[in-house]
Every structure is written in structure tokens, then in C-alpha cells.
Scaffold this active site. Structure first.
Site, PDB file in Angstrom:
ATOM      1  N   GLY A   1       0.707  -1.123   0.021  1.00  0.00           N
ATOM      2  CA  GLY A   1      -0.020  -0.016  -0.046  1.00  0.00           C
ATOM      3  C   GLY A   1       0.830   1.421   0.061  1.00  0.00           C
ATOM      4  O   GLY A   1       0.253   2.214   0.532  1.00  0.00           O
TER       5      GLY A   1
ATOM      6  N   THR B   1       9.007   4.359  -3.904  1.00  0.00           N
ATOM      7  CA  THR B   1       9.909   3.290  -4.584  1.00  0.00           C
ATOM      8  C   THR B   1       9.307   1.919  -4.620  1.00  0.00           C
ATOM      9  O   THR B   1       8.331   1.514  -4.262  1.00  0.00           O
ATOM     10  CB  THR B   1      11.278   3.325  -3.711  1.00  0.00           C
TER      11      THR B   1
ATOM     12  N   LEU C   1      48.719 -31.413 -34.082  1.00  0.00           N
ATOM     13  CA  LEU C   1      49.952 -31.796 -35.097  1.00  0.00           C
ATOM     14  C   LEU C   1      50.239 -30.705 -36.038  1.00  0.00           C
ATOM     15  O   LEU C   1      49.500 -29.851 -36.208  1.00  0.00           O
ATOM     16  CB  LEU C   1      49.268 -32.926 -35.792  1.00  0.00           C
TER      17      LEU C   1
ATOM     18  N   SER D   1      54.267 -28.826 -29.755  1.00  0.00           N
ATOM     19  CA  SER D   1      54.191 -29.330 -28.249  1.00  0.00           C
ATOM     20  C   SER D   1      54.054 -30.535 -28.043  1.00  0.00           C
ATOM     21  O   SER D   1      52.809 -30.675 -27.275  1.00  0.00           O
ATOM     22  CB  SER D   1      53.890 -28.139 -27.373  1.00  0.00           C
TER      23      SER D   1
END
Lengths: 276, 643
Positions: free
Chosen positions: B43, B118, B475, B548
Site C-alpha cells: 500500500g 519506490t 599436429l 608441443s
């Protein structure tokens, strides 16, 4: 913000905002120009007062009209008030802001004027097409305003957001701020139209059958285009008189504005479209 | 508006005097800013509409519009639906909820009021915080039938966090519980025990009915057991002024006023304390002090100015002051630091990410900043401290913040205006968070800011990215370099700082002395990894593209980096596909025995066990690059969202 401008409507809120700016930048001159959107239907007295003020304070005033709208013959009588306002005020304002590249425009709107204004930010972001999205407003905490803009965006700034009408009048009285005489009662030629007093400011007002201008002591609580701004009968000729009258008034300020009554949520709709 | 009855009957002759009396009174009246908050349907809007109605602020045309609206949208039968007065936006009238902050104005004979109405719904908590930031008091509404809900607790916490020290607990809809004292007492007791840690200076519980007006303006005959003030009585009398003038002088400089060579003034609003000509003031950041020469206004120089007043100060000495500086009492200066701890309320859909570059606006200065660490999030229902890596919308966290340049500030609890800040997203410019500084993380005793050690973190913040090594393995002919190149181009295009290391630019210089023996392969990777480590320390996103083949060497490279700095990207192209491409004819030469130890032919390739990203040949190189960039974005390597 790099290129600000102050919207100057000649009314009492503009007068207060201008006065505050003059004080804030004293002893410097205002570091930005003023912009007046002239629909060509403003009261003659407003234009006279505007030019007088500019001369008195040494201001840089830009005046813009919607020339295309004028050429098309758009007037408050050929079109209903919402279309007229959209074209002659909103479009003219948007095109002026765009053509000068203004990215910030100060306005004198107050939150107490109208319901949708109550939620307006102090810094109100507008898209590159000047639209307002009430659901996408930036939160404003404390006095920390976020004025950061993307290219094309602009911001409308409302420094008087938290002032009430009483605050405005009190400040005008305390600071002795000059106002257009239309705010004070005088004998003026008016016709009664749809229950409101409309001033016959010049011979462009088409009189309806049976309408005969009569001299009445009237004043205006708010100023705009004369065919759309109703007068109230009054004998209040000074600021204290006006205040006295206001204290006993039972009609709110904007009821003299015919454009607010067009439809429910009309102001919110106009604002989304870029109205100030 | 007040005083209708009196003014109407005034003699015309005394009008002027009365009006100026009235104006004088209006000017002298103190202003109370408050907000109303509570859950949906408690309210709030009805209460504000009732306040406006009872204090006679509504005009005839507004009442007529209200009556029409009540018939169209109302929920109160033939009665006026006060909520419709306040819910301004069209979509709110349709949905029946308040989605934004609306400000309302009214006055009584004692005081002027600004009310922030708000939203109650959880998704609009940020709007509530917005309303709270400029309020001195909060009315927390509770539906007498519902009692205290999660939203009540959340709102109370936010209100307390934003520095509000005065609360009215409005136990509304008391008419719907038969004006029961037992219900009222139970809710009040529960609330007091819950709110105890929130540190409210005053807490007044009032039973009322916004719809019927009981105990709003007029005392209710139906609540004889309640001896306390009505809501308006309380709002008119509550003392909330924490004397801002008593705090040490602070004026954030907004603008340097320089109309001509003879005048140089500093314009701003004094946010705390009092200043007089002759006072010694310091420019907080530089520590330079001087005396105040004049307080300039259009209406003449002032002998004194205090908190809330906007003035232009002239100083005795020509010292360096610009917008963003804070002029402060030399004897009691603000903290100056580039690191501080603060409570932050997050307000945006994109969560707060530590390390991501934001802007912070504090008083009149705006600086780049990032959250270095979220110490904890606060559970707003029980105030428990929870560990977290990010803050979501409507969450509150206690964080460490580092700024790119030192800021002058005070703890929020000492001076609100130099302790509060907003957080702005650098890309969208949205206001994404609000913060309240708790304390400086560097001692302010050294007023002159010492340059902080420039470390990886500082460089990373300057570059707006999280440095890392992206290790592309796979690869020969798998597409590593092609994809790494595309990734680097994309990162470069969005302004990221990168460097690509691959066999071509390493083997011609740094590793010119190495061959292809197992030992040289390991040394090759070691040097690449060490070079990459220096570059990551420099703040770069480094892309390393090397076959690697051995897990051990990839592990060696990974171990040089902190968690999150090494991203292993496996370009999982099967041997037959890679060999089919054979862009450099190497497979052919290896098959022909011209190359020894060629990975996949004469030497094994050990597949990564847990790569961060695996790219298979069913997607194009462009898609692979896109996938890698979006992985980086999700992991916050790129600072801000790339859209």
C-alpha cells in the site's frame, strides 16, 4: 557533455533557471547559449520580454522555428493540439538540437507539475532520435549524475526537478526576478471557449460564431502558445497578489494547458516522442 | 497546501504582509526527504496518495481526473483509488505496480516534504536504493495480515546501507485485522529484533490504514490502544539533521571560474563543514595548502559559507586546482588513496566481475577502476557473509577497489558526499553499481600519493584485459597458426593487447641455436614459455602456437603460470586430415624419410588430457576463432563484454 544549451521558454521556470545559472557562473558569462523554440504563436509580450532579457543580460540566444511546418500552414486551428505540438514544438526542438549538435539541454521542468514528470531523472538520457525510454533510465543516486553519452545520444538536464510551484514563486519574490507581465492580472481581450478564457493576442485567432472578445482582468499561471493557453480571471497584479491567489487556488497549474488533456498518459506519450 | 482557511479570510490590506509571512515561513520550514518502501501490495502508493489528499495538496482538476481513473483502473470499488494518483507511468497503471521512483511534494504548517515512492518488487530493488540515497528517513510498510516478509528485510537492509538512520514501521491495513493490538505488537517486536543490527537511531512503529486514513493525518478512534503519534505528527517532529556543518570542510570543485586574467575562482557546492576567508585549506590530492581569500557570489562576498551552499572560492596562492579536486580543511583532510574497501550494491544484469575495468564517479571526479577482490557477499535476509566470485543484480558485496588515479574521499559514514560513488560501465555507459566507502586500504598519513608498484595487475587494468597465455597445441598442419592468427585479429579488433609466438618468429631469433632433438624441443618450449611469461607479466594476451607434442613440456609451460593464466587449446585434427592438408609438404618428406622424428610419423603426439578448449575439424577456422574468443569473454579475459 561537450556542447550544452539552455532551453529558454520565457516562462517563470525558465526565468528562475536562467537566474540561477547567472549566479552560478558569476562573474563569468554563461558558457552556453540559450535556445528558444518559437512556434510563432507565442504571446507577443513573451517575445518582447525575451528580447529585452537577452539585451539586459548580454545573452547568446538562438531562436528556431519549424519552417517546414510553417510553410505547410500548420497552426493550432488546422491541426489538433497534439499534432500541432508534435510538429511545431517537438520536431523543431529535435531538429535544433541535432543541427547544433547540442548533447545536453537544460530545461525548467519540475517533478511536481505532472505525474509522468514525477519520475523524470535530473539527467534524462535521450536516444539519438531524442526518444525517452522510461524503463531504461539510469539510476540516480545521491547527486552523482552520470552524463556519459555515446555518439548521437544526448541528455536533458532538469535542475529544478525538486522545486515546487511555491518554491518557484518564493524564489522569484526573494530574488526580485523579472517576469513577463502576463503572469500578472490586467485587462486583456479574451473569449470564452470550452469553459476557458482564451486571449485574443492578435487577429489570427479565428472567432467562432457568437464569440465576441471582451476585456477582462485575467492572468496566466503558465505560458505557451496563446491559442492553447487559458487565462484565469484574476486581479492579482503583483507577486504577493499572485501568491495570495495561489494559496487559495483549487485548480492545479497545468490545467490551463490544453495539451495535457488530450488523452490519458498524454504527457508520457509526448515525452517518449521527444517533447520536453 | 497549507492554510487555505486562514488566508481566504484575510483582509486585502494585510495581504502583502501575510504572503511575505507565509513565504518567510515556507523558506524557514525544514525539508524532510523520506522514502516509502515495502513489498508489492503493502500500500505504498495508496499511503502517498492519502498523504497528498489529507494535506489538501490535490487540486480540483486532479481530483476529477482521479475519480475518472478510479472508475477505469481502480481496485477500490466506488472509493477513490489513491494509488492511481501516484503511479504515473502508463504501463504501471496497467500492471498495477510501481516500477520506478516517483517524487512527490507536499507541505504542512511545520515542514516541507519530498517523498520518494519506490518499487516493492525484487527486480526493482535498485530503484529503492536510488530513492534511499537522497532520503533522511524511511517509511517501511508492512501489511498487517502478512507481517515481515523477505522484501521487508531486504529493504530495511538497503535503507540502513545507504545511511538512513530513522525509520517508521508503518503497519498498514490494520483495518483488515480488526484493528488488533496483538497483531501490531507481534509485528513490532519481530521487526525490532530483526533490525537491531542495522543501527537505526530511531524506530517508530505506527498502526494505520492508508485507505481509510486512520492515524495518517488524524488520530483513529478505532485504535484507542495506540498512544503514539500519527504518521504526519511524527514526520513533522522527527529530528534528522546530522549537522553537516559540524563536519570538516569539504568542497569538491565543479568548475574553474576564470572570466579574465585577474580572476580565478573555484566553483562548487560545499558538502560538509563551514569555510571563512582566512581559513587554511588543502587541495586533497596534491596536499598543497593555501588560504581562502574570498567567498564570491553575485550578491557580494560572504563572511562564511557552509554545507549545502554553492559558492566560488578565491584562494591566496596560485595553486593547481581543477575539476575533480576536493578543497578540504587543511587540519582535517580526507583520505587520499587508490585503494579502498567499500560496500557495493550491484544494479545491472551483467554481474560485477573482479578485474573488469569500470569507471567510478565520486563527488566531481571520474576515474578508471576495478574491483580487485570481492571479500564477501551479504545475505540480506540474515546478514550472513557468503563467499562469491561475482555480484549479481540486486546483490550487496564488500569489496576492495583499485582506481587508476588516487582519489580524495572520506568514509561514507563520516561524509556522505565524499564517501559515495557510482560505478559506470565503460562500454554501455550504464550506471551499474552504487558504492559506499568503508575505509582506505593505504594509510592516508602520506598525503602525497606514492606511486604504487606497477605490477601485472596494474598493467592489466590499464589495458582493460586479463593477461594470459593461450597455448595452441596439435599436429603439424592441424590449423594452429591459422586459428591463432584469426583469434589475434579478433582480439586486436576489439582493442586488446596481444602477441603471437610461433615457430616462425621464435626459431629465427631467440631459438636460432636449437635443432629438433628431444632436448632441443624441450629447451625450445622452455624458452617460449619463459618469454610468454614475461609478456603476460607485461599485461599481454599471448598466443603460442607450437606442436608441443609432449605432456611434460606442456605441463612445464603451464606450471610457470598462475591458475587461469594458462589456457590450453587443443587443435584436435586427426593425423589423416592433417597429413591430407600437408601445407608445407612436410608429411610427404617425413614419409619419404627425409625428416627424422616428425611428430605423428617418427615421433608420438601425446593428446592433452584436459584441454580448456578442444577444436575439431568439423568447424571452420573462423568458427574456431569465434569459439575461442567467446570462451575468453566468458572467462573475463577481455575486460568488458564484446557484444
Amino acid at each position: 557533455m561537450r556542447n550544452p544549451v539552455m532551453l529558454y521558454s520565457v516562462g517563470k521556470d525558465s526565468a528562475v533557471m536562467l537566474h540561477l545559472a547567472m549566479k552560478a557562473f558569476y562573474p563569468s558569462q554563461l558558457p552556453f547559449p540559450l535556445l528558444h523554440i518559437d512556434t510563432t504563436w507565442k504571446f507577443k509580450e513573451m517575445i518582447r520580454f525575451r528580447d529585452e532579457t537577452v539585451a539586459r543580460l548580454g545573452l547568446n540566444l538562438l531562436v528556431r522555428r519549424n519552417e517546414a511546418g510553417l510553410a505547410e500552414g500548420i497552426t493550432p486551428f488546422t491541426h489538433n493540439s497534439s499534432i500541432y505540438t508534435q510538429i511545431m514544438k517537438t520536431e523543431a526542438l529535435k531538429s535544433a538540437l541535432s543541427s547544433f549538435g547540442f548533447d545536453a539541454a537544460f530545461g525548467g521542468a519540475r517533478r511536481d507539475e505532472e505525474k509522468s514528470r514525477a519520475k523524470e531523472r535530473v539527467f534524462s538520457l535521450r536516444s539519438d532520435s531524442h526518444g525517452w525510454d522510461p524503463k531504461n533510465q539510469r539510476p540516480e543516486l545521491w547527486t552523482l549524475y552520470n552524463g556519459r553519452l555515446k555518439a548521437g545520444e544526448s541528455v536533458r538536464v532538469f535542475p529544478l526537478s525538486n522545486w515546487t510551484e511555491t518554491d518557484i514563486w518564493q524564489y522569484i519574490m526573494r530574488e526580485r526576478i523579472p517576469l513577463v507581465s502576463l503572469y500578472f492580472a490586467a485587462k486583456r481581450p479574451v473569449v470564452e471557449r470550452d469553459g476557458q478564457w482564451i486571449m485574443v493576442d492578435d487577429d489570427r485567432l479565428p472567432l467562432r460564431p457568437g464569440e465576441v472578445p471582451e476585456m477582462r482582468s485575467v492572468r496566466f499561471r503558465t505560458l505557451g502558445c496563446y491559442p492553447l493557453t487559458a487565462a484565469t480571471e484574476s486581479t492579482a497584479a503583483t507577486v504577493p497578489d499572485v501568491l495570495q491567489e495561489m494559496l487559495v487556488a483549487r485548480t492545479s497549474e497545468r490545467s490551463g494547458r490544453l495539451i495535457d488533456h488530450d488523452e490519458a498518459a498524454s504527457m508520457e506519450k509526448k515525452k517518449r516522442e521527444g517533447y520536453f | 497546501m497549507l492554510g487555505f482557511a486562514q488566508t481566504e479570510e484575510l483582509e486585502v490590506s494585510s495581504k502583502c504582509e501575510t504572503v511575505s509571512d507565509y513565504l518567510h515561513a515556507h523558506e524557514r520550514k525544514s525539508l524532510l526527504r523520506f522514502l516509502t518502501c515495502g513489498s508489492v501490495d503493502d500500500g505504498k502508493s495508496t499511503l502517498i496518495g492519502r498523504l497528498l489528499y489529507d494535506t489538501q495538496l490535490l487540486m480540483e482538476d486532479q481530483l476529477a481526473a482521479l475519480a475518472a481513473d478510479s472508475r477505469r483502473h481502480g481496485t477500490t470499488g466506488d472509493d477513490l483509488d489513491f494509488a492511481l494518483l501516484v503511479d504515473g507511468l502508463a504501463s504501471e497503471r496497467e500492471q498495477g505496480i510501481t516500477i520506478d521512483v516517483a517524487y512527490r511534494f507536499f507541505a504542512t504548517e511545520q515542514r516541507k516534504f519530498i517523498v520518494a515512492d519506490t518499487p516493492g518488487h525484487e527486480q526493482y530493488t535498485r530503484n529503492m536504493a536510488t530513492g534511499a540515497s537522497n532520503a533522511d528517513l524511511a517509511i517501511i510498510l508492512v501489511d498487517a495480515r502478512q507481517g515481515i516478509l523477505d522484501q521487508t528485510r531486504r529493504h530495511s537492509f538497503i535503507v540502513s546501507l545507504l545511511g538512513i538512520r530513522h525509520v517508521v514501521l508503518a503497519i498498514n491495513k490494520i483495518d483488515l485485522v480488526d484493528y488488533s493490538q496483538a497483531v501490531f505488537d507481534e509485528i513490532e517486536t519481530a521487526y525490532r529484533s530483526f533490525a537491531e543490527p542495522l543501527g537505526f537511531v530511531s524506530l517508530q512503529a505506527i498502526p494505520l490504514s492508508a485507505r481509510y486514513g486512520d492515524n495518517v493525518l488524524t488520530r483513529s478512534a478505532k485504535l484507542p490502544w495506540y498512544q503514539g503519534p500519527t504518521l504526519i505528527e511524527y514526520l513533522e517532529s522527527i529530528e534528522v539533521e546530522s549537522d553537516r556543518r559540524a563536519a570538516p570542510f569539504r568542497m569538491p570543485v565543479q568548475w574553474v571560474n576564470r572570466p579574465n586574467l585577474d580572476f580565478r575562482g573555484f566553483a562548487g557546492t560545499i558538502v560538509a563543514g563551514v569555510v571563512r576567508p582566512g581559513d587554511r585549506v588543502a587541495v586533497a590530492r596534491s596536499g598543497v595548502t593555501t588560504l581562502v581569500k574570498r567567498i564570491v557570489t553575485q550578491d557580494g562576498d560572504l563572511p562564511e559559507a557552509g554545507a549545502g551552499e554553492a559558492v566560488t572560492l578565491m584562494l591566496e596562492d596560485e595553486i593547481d586546482v581543477s575539476r575533480g579536486d576536493v578543497l578540504a580543511a587543511a587540519a582535517e583532510r580526507p583520505e587520499v588513496s587508490d585503494q579502498f574497501a567499500a560496500h557495493v550494491l550491484w544494479m545491472h544484469d551483467d554481474p560485477l566481475m573482479p578485474g573488469r575495468p569500470y569507471l567510478i564517479k565520486l563527488a566531481t571526479s571520474t576515474v578508471g577502476a576495478s574491483v580487485t577482490h570481492i571479500k564477501h557477499r551479504v545475505d540480506i535476509n540474515n546478514f550472513a557473509k557468503l563467499a562469491t566470485k561475482t555480484l549479481e543484480k540486486n546483490e550487496v558485496g564488500f569489496v576492495n577497489i583499485m582506481t587508476q588515479a588516487p582519489l580524495a574521499f572520506d568514509p561514507f559514514c563520516r561524509v556522505h558526499d565524499t564517501g559515495a560513488f557510482i560505478i559506470i560501465d565503460r562500454i554501455t555507459n550504464h550506471t551499474v553499481g552504487a558504492g559506499m566507502i568503508d575505509f582506505s586500504l593505504r594509510r592516508a598519513s602520506n598525503i602525497h600519493w606514492q606511486a604504487l608498484d606497477v605490477d601485472m595487475n596494474a598493467r592489466a587494468i590499464a589495458k582493460g584485459q586479463k593477461p594470459a597465455l593461450l597455448w595452441f597445441t596439435g599436429l603439424s598442419g592441424a590449423g594452429k597458426s591459422t586459428i591463432a592468427n584469426l583469434v589475434e585479429k579478433r582480439l586486436h579488433a576489439i582493442g586488446k593487447h596481444t602477441y603471437l609466438l610461433d615457430g616462425d618468429n621464435v626459431r629465427h631469433g631467440l631459438n636460432r641455436d636449437l635443432g629438433f632433438t628431444d632436448a632441443d624441443r624441450v629447451e625450445n618450449i622452455r624458452r617460449v614459455a619463459e618469454a610468454a611469461k614475461l609478456m603476460v607479466d607485461a599485461g599481454l594476451i599471448v598466443l603460442a602456437s607450437f606442436i608441443s607434442p609432449f605432456r611434460a613440456e606442456r605441463r612445464m609451460a603451464r606450471d610457470l603460470f598462475a591458475a587461469g593464466q594458462f589456457v590450453e587449446i587443443f587443435i584436435d585434427t586427426p593425423l589423416e586430415v592433417a597429413e591430407g592438408r600437408d601445407p608445407k609438404g612436410l608429411y610427404q618428406r617425413a614419409r619419404n624419410g627425409l625428416i627424422q622424428n616428425f611428430t605423428g610419423i617418427g615421433s608420438p603426439y601425446e593428446r592433452p588430457e584436459a584441454p580448456h578448449i578442444t577444436i575439431t575439424p568439423d568447424i571452420s577456422a573462423d568458427e574456431a576463432a569465434e569459439l575461442i574468443v567467446s570462451h575468453l569473454d566468458r572467462g573475463c579475459y577481455l575486460g568488458t563484454a564484446t557484444g
